[in-house]
Design an enzyme around this catalytic site. Sequence first.
Site, PDB file in Angstrom:
ATOM      1  N   ASP A  64       7.172  -5.676 -21.708  1.00 27.44           N
ATOM      2  CA  ASP A  64       6.319  -5.232 -20.591  1.00 27.44           C
ATOM      3  C   ASP A  64       7.591  -5.912 -19.274  1.00 27.44           C
ATOM      4  O   ASP A  64       7.808  -6.162 -19.210  1.00 27.44           O
ATOM      5  CB  ASP A  64       5.106  -6.553 -19.895  1.00 27.44           C
ATOM      6  CG  ASP A  64       4.000  -5.951 -19.327  1.00 27.44           C
ATOM      7  OD1 ASP A  64       4.295  -4.835 -18.825  1.00 27.44           O
ATOM      8  OD2 ASP A  64       3.016  -6.936 -19.425  1.00 27.44           O
ATOM      9  N   CYS A  71       0.995  -1.670  -0.440  1.00 29.56           N
ATOM     10  CA  CYS A  71       0.096   0.030   0.190  1.00 29.56           C
ATOM     11  C   CYS A  71       0.813   1.450  -0.330  1.00 29.56           C
ATOM     12  O   CYS A  71       1.880   1.167   0.195  1.00 29.56           O
ATOM     13  CB  CYS A  71      -0.483  -0.209   1.156  1.00 29.56           C
ATOM     14  SG  CYS A  71      -2.091  -1.114   1.406  1.00 29.56           S
TER      15      CYS A  71
END
EC number: 2.4.2.14
Length: 443
Positions: A330, A7
Amino acid sequence: MKIKEHCGIVGVYADNSTFITYESLKLLQHRGQESAGITYLKDNRLVTVKGLGLVEEALDSRLLVNAKLSIGHVRYSTTGKGSLDEAQPLSNGDIAIAFNGTITNYYKFGTNTDTEFIMKVISEASNIKEGIRRLVDLADGAYSLVIMTKKGELVGFRDPKGFRPLVLGKINDGYIIASEDSAIRQLGGKPLRDVKPGEMIYIKDGVIESEIISRDKVSFCSFEYIYFARSDSIIDNVPVYNARVRLGEILAENHGVDADVVIPVPESSIPIAIGFSRKSKIPLEYGLVRTLVAKRSFIMPTQDKRNAIIEEKFGVVRSVIEGKRVVIIDDSIVRGNTMKKIVKMVKDNGAKEVHVRVGSPKVKYPCYMGIDFPLTKELIANDKDEKQIAEYIGADSVEYLTVEEMVKAIGREDLCHACFSGIYPLKFSYDFRHLESVFKKVS
């Protein structure tokens, strides 16, 4: 039930701290999209406001009052129901916690979540400093956190192995502690330094103290450089942008292919593609357009939500790829769902060949330190070689960096690469088959 998070966190001791925290969370939105929350100190009470969704959806800035001390959190959950109860900060009225990471052994202490475990350990201590010391003794895992108390104390702490980033800075007349320095700089603050592994930052009445509680062999999460952090962040003196460009350069040197055009998967892959293009001399084009409404599919909490995001996430510039041999760059391939859809989109728009090059090694093992691939069966590279992966996603070829190449590109030896190598730098020994069964039960 939730057992791990990756987070964004922030703690502010300054005038207008609630508004600084709110703006900081918007700048850390890339680290969590599921919920957002702020706790602030007002009239000797801890007041928490939080909601589901992006920061501007979850929090009404008009309801925030001015306060000198506050902390905030944006959540990316790896398991759980995505309910408001799981949103942070978590508060018991005396202390509030915003937490980024995973306590791997929390379940041994009779708690339902790792954040609940932290709350229990710190609340049972005689003071906040002693609580942090006790947490270090008991907890195993990867974490950074900010804690505030109704006594007006602000604490920032980074685990002894330094898995997760945390930065101390000055802002206005006070201090800010945040997951990344880019947020501090963009708000007009001045990053002072990275919080050291095992270091506690303690702020009370405008006075700052620091103490190394414990120090272990550093093992910083390599995925921060590959994917999670903003490209304009600097972590432990290593610029994220530079690391990503070098990933692309080494990818071109050792895993090149004859092609006409290089196209990145936006956003974190763009610097990797720049490096690949520079080294290979293959022109870089913006062949995939990311829609402004799209969220980061990797950090969506369920597979259904990931697939829905992929459908709306990219547009294709047909004139860039039609009739050409295309190299798609990617940053990583975890489950293969996103890349399978991208390859099909590119081929449907007329590409002659589609080759995929990946700016990280194969993700082959579960992560127990906060990244969203806990179950072995979800990992496409766990039981497939590059040829089989290419066949699955519909590409003409696929190649990855090796662990050694990744370490060289990032430029630091003290990286955690457990998801690539299977070597877990945790404090205690575990039966990882048992851990995976625990993760599976709460998924």
